[in-house]
Design an enzyme around this catalytic site. Structure first.
Site, PDB file in Angstrom:
ATOM      1  N   LYS A 211       0.726  -0.504 -16.305  1.00 57.53           N
ATOM      2  CA  LYS A 211       1.827   0.474 -15.735  1.00 57.53           C
ATOM      3  C   LYS A 211       2.624  -0.165 -14.799  1.00 57.53           C
ATOM      4  O   LYS A 211       3.631  -0.587 -14.584  1.00 57.53           O
ATOM      5  CB  LYS A 211       1.230   1.750 -15.473  1.00 57.53           C
ATOM      6  CG  LYS A 211       2.463   2.589 -15.020  1.00 57.53           C
ATOM      7  CD  LYS A 211       1.705   4.055 -14.347  1.00 57.53           C
ATOM      8  CE  LYS A 211       0.959   4.826 -15.566  1.00 57.53           C
ATOM      9  NZ  LYS A 211       0.569   6.183 -15.001  1.00 57.53           N
ATOM     10  N   ARG A 284      -6.536   7.193 -19.254  1.00 57.05           N
ATOM     11  CA  ARG A 284      -7.407   7.789 -20.273  1.00 57.05           C
ATOM     12  C   ARG A 284      -6.878   8.867 -21.237  1.00 57.05           C
ATOM     13  O   ARG A 284      -7.278   9.098 -22.352  1.00 57.05           O
ATOM     14  CB  ARG A 284      -8.688   8.393 -19.929  1.00 57.05           C
ATOM     15  CG  ARG A 284      -8.657   9.471 -18.870  1.00 57.05           C
ATOM     16  CD  ARG A 284      -9.896   9.561 -18.145  1.00 57.05           C
ATOM     17  NE  ARG A 284      -9.878  10.643 -17.182  1.00 57.05           N
ATOM     18  CZ  ARG A 284      -9.460  10.218 -15.889  1.00 57.05           C
ATOM     19  NH1 ARG A 284      -8.921   9.001 -15.733  1.00 57.05           N
ATOM     20  NH2 ARG A 284      -9.540  11.268 -14.915  1.00 57.05           N
ATOM     21  N   LYS A 524     -13.576  -2.474  -7.458  1.00 57.31           N
ATOM     22  CA  LYS A 524     -12.428  -3.160  -7.451  1.00 57.31           C
ATOM     23  C   LYS A 524     -12.145  -3.894  -6.027  1.00 57.31           C
ATOM     24  O   LYS A 524     -11.751  -5.173  -6.021  1.00 57.31           O
ATOM     25  CB  LYS A 524     -11.120  -2.667  -7.864  1.00 57.31           C
ATOM     26  CG  LYS A 524     -11.347  -2.080  -9.220  1.00 57.31           C
ATOM     27  CD  LYS A 524      -9.784  -1.228  -9.565  1.00 57.31           C
ATOM     28  CE  LYS A 524      -9.951  -0.641 -10.898  1.00 57.31           C
ATOM     29  NZ  LYS A 524      -8.617  -0.061 -11.277  1.00 57.31           N
TER      30      LYS A 524
END
Length: 560
Positions: A211, A284, A524
């Site tokens: 995205k 999801r 992350k």
């Protein structure tokens, strides 16, 4: 929706369930014998799905109390708020509108959220996907040498991978254009190397699904794919290696699913071949958005529309059906009963269909990323256990692996069995219908789990001594059976939406925000801090803890 969630543990229904649990002894044999209407009362249809809940560890009183729990925690009201576009994703201040992705083109009244005509936006992207996919399927959009695309490689991770890869496998019989799909997600270089090593660059199309066009794994793999493309085309003499021809090659062999058009253009992708989606689509929950572009190419726009229609049919069932007959709500309530009252910690999903080989993996993200939370949507601590570990394997494979634990282990593991009356490929072994034999196993397993085998029954077969206990099955192991005529695109959409709304129901009862995923962020961030240490930065190395330093040293010592 920023109001405080209702604490389920303070409701009268919760107290009633606690009382019912206190005197609870499951007895499926006795319940079936005493109530000839049990199956009829606990079997429901939702669109094409036939759902038998009768082998679950519930009585009429327990089901009624669970329905009251849904009423008292506002499940229906929260669902209506979601459909209306209220910002129920509180931590990100967003609407949650994956249900809008599958609204029919002529849906009324139209849906406008935050000043945007959502229906027009969705249909515009669907039409653009269909137009592009048609060009690829018909050989109008080709690689740089004019050859028809034969393989689509989707590069994404998480929701940008798990949905498409699961559906691609499930609908394999519907691939009708001579185009196959592959999926690259892991940053482990083996993934992209193995998925591309036997492909022809001249007939390969890459879809980069991100995205923001910043996802570390996806963009790393996209750059590796671009290098592979350039090298392969140059080796074949298709390009001369000039910047202009490299740019032209990317424009012919890469498209994007992203809204970051500037970054898409910087990569070299023609922004006319970028397909967007919106911040109200969680990863999801995104397979029925532009994230499904690989599916539209592989199976065609009509098949994709059938998939969307299946999703929408279950959305409408949830919206219009009273809670006591609302299948996803009832299944979500059963999961609450097992998790919060009977101590279950995991949930098996066992599809008797090899095509659903990736369905359990898909559900792991859907359920555990959604409901693996320890705070409620207002930031307060949860008051109950939340979430379950979802896992499973298809069909008889699982029988020869982990069913032992479900049948005779000490842990309560509710299990959903999924089957289809008609196979994708009807084969016979001599005079025997192989699919019929397969489904005999489906039926036998739920029967064995429910009713077991007593010591007396074992002894009646001639077994004696210590072997009697080993061959006794306790039964009262809960299962839900989900049947459908065939695994069609519509039915697959219904099945996925069923679990979306099961997940929604549980989240609503627990008072959590099922639509964020902050738990994945810390790792992350730390990875980006550790990466320089791996690359030799001494300051980054010195800032690590003792264990991480030792592991880094091991890596340095052993890296060839």
């Amino acid at each position: 929706m920023t109001n405080a969630p209702i604490d389920a543990t303070t409701t009268s229904a919760w107290a009633e369930l606690e009382s019912l649990k206190a005197g609870f002894t499951p007895d499926l044999r006795g319940w079936f014998a005493a109530d000839p209407e049990r199956v009829a009362k606990l079997t429901h249809d939702v669109a094409d799905l036939h759902v038998d809940l009768s082998k679950n560890l519930v009585t009429d009183e327990i089901v009624a109390a669970l329905v009251r729990l849904a009423e008292q925690t506002g499940v229906a009201e929260r669902y209506a708020a979601m459909l209306a576009g209220e910002h129920i994703n509180t931590t990100e201040d967003r609407a949650v509108l994956h249900t809008a992705l599958r609204r029919p083109a002529d849906a009324t009244p139209s849906l406008t959220v935050d000043g945007q005509d959502v229906d027009a936006d969705v249909q515009g992207v669907l039409d653009a996907m269909a137009e592009f996919a048609g060009r690829v399927r018909q050989g109008e959009f080709t690689g740089i040498t004019g050859k028809k695309v034969e393989t689509v490689v989707n590069i994404g991770i998480g929701g940008s991978d798990l949905g498409p890869v699961m559906i691609s496998a499930a609908l394999e019989p519907y691939a009708d254009a001579g185009i196959s799909a592959r999926f690259v997600s892991n940053i482990d270089p083996f993934d992209i190397a193995s998925k591309t090593k036997d492909l022809d660059p001249e007939t390969t199309l890459f879809i980069v699904a991100s995205k923001t066009f910043t996802t570390l794994e996806t963009l790393t793999n996209a750059r590796l794919a671009r290098d592979w493309l350039w090298e392969g085309l140059a080796s074949a003499g298709a390009i001369d290696g000039s910047d202009e021809q490299k740019k032209d090659a990317v424009a012919h062999h890469f498209v994007a699913v992203s809204t970051a058009l500037d970054k898409v253009a910087d990569f070299g992708i023609d922004t006319a071949n970028a397909f967007g989606f919106w911040d109200w689509v969680g990863g999801r929950y995104s397979v029925d958005s532009a994230i499904g572009l690989s599916l539209v190419i592989e199976f065609g726009p009509d098949t994709f529309r059938e998939l969307l229609a299946g999703f929408h049919a279950v959305d409408e069932h949830v919206r219009t059906t009273p809670l006591a007959q609302n299948v996803p709500v009832l299944m979500g309530l059963l999961n609450v009963w097992y998790t919060n009252f009977l101590g279950a910690q995991s949930h098996a999903v066992l599809p008797y269909a090899q095509q659903l080989s990736r369905f359990a993996a898909y559900l792991q993200q859907l359920t555990m990323e959604s409901n693996g939370k320890s705070v409620r949507w207002d930031g307060s601590p949860v008051t109950t256990d939340t979430g379950e570990v979802f896992w499973g394997e298809p069909g008889t494979n699982g029988q020869h692996a982990f069913y032992q634990l479900i049948h005779q282990g000490t842990r309560l593991i509710p299990a959903d069995f999924i089957a289809f009356a008609n196979p994708a490929y009807a084969l016979t072994d001599g005079d025997r219908d192989v699919h019929g034999l397969f489904l005999a196993n489906f039926l036998a397993q739920t029967k064995a789990l429910a009713f077991g085998k007593t010591a007396e029954e074992v002894e009646a077969e001639g077994t004696t001594g210590a072997l009697v206990a080993a061959r006794t099955f306790p039964g009262n192991r809960p299962t839900t059976s989900i049947f459908a005529p065939s695994l069609t695109p519509t039915v697959l959409g219904e099945l996925v939406a069923l679990y979306e709304h099961i997940t929604f129901t549980q989240g609503a009862i627990w008072g959590i925000n099922s639509f964020d995923q902050w738990g994945v962020e810390l790792g992350k961030q730390l990875a980006m801090q550790i990466a320089p240490a791996i690359e030799g930065d001494s300051d980054a190395f010195d800032s690590q803890d003792a264990s991480t330093k030792a592991l880094l040293e091991y890596y340095r010592d052993h890296r060839a």
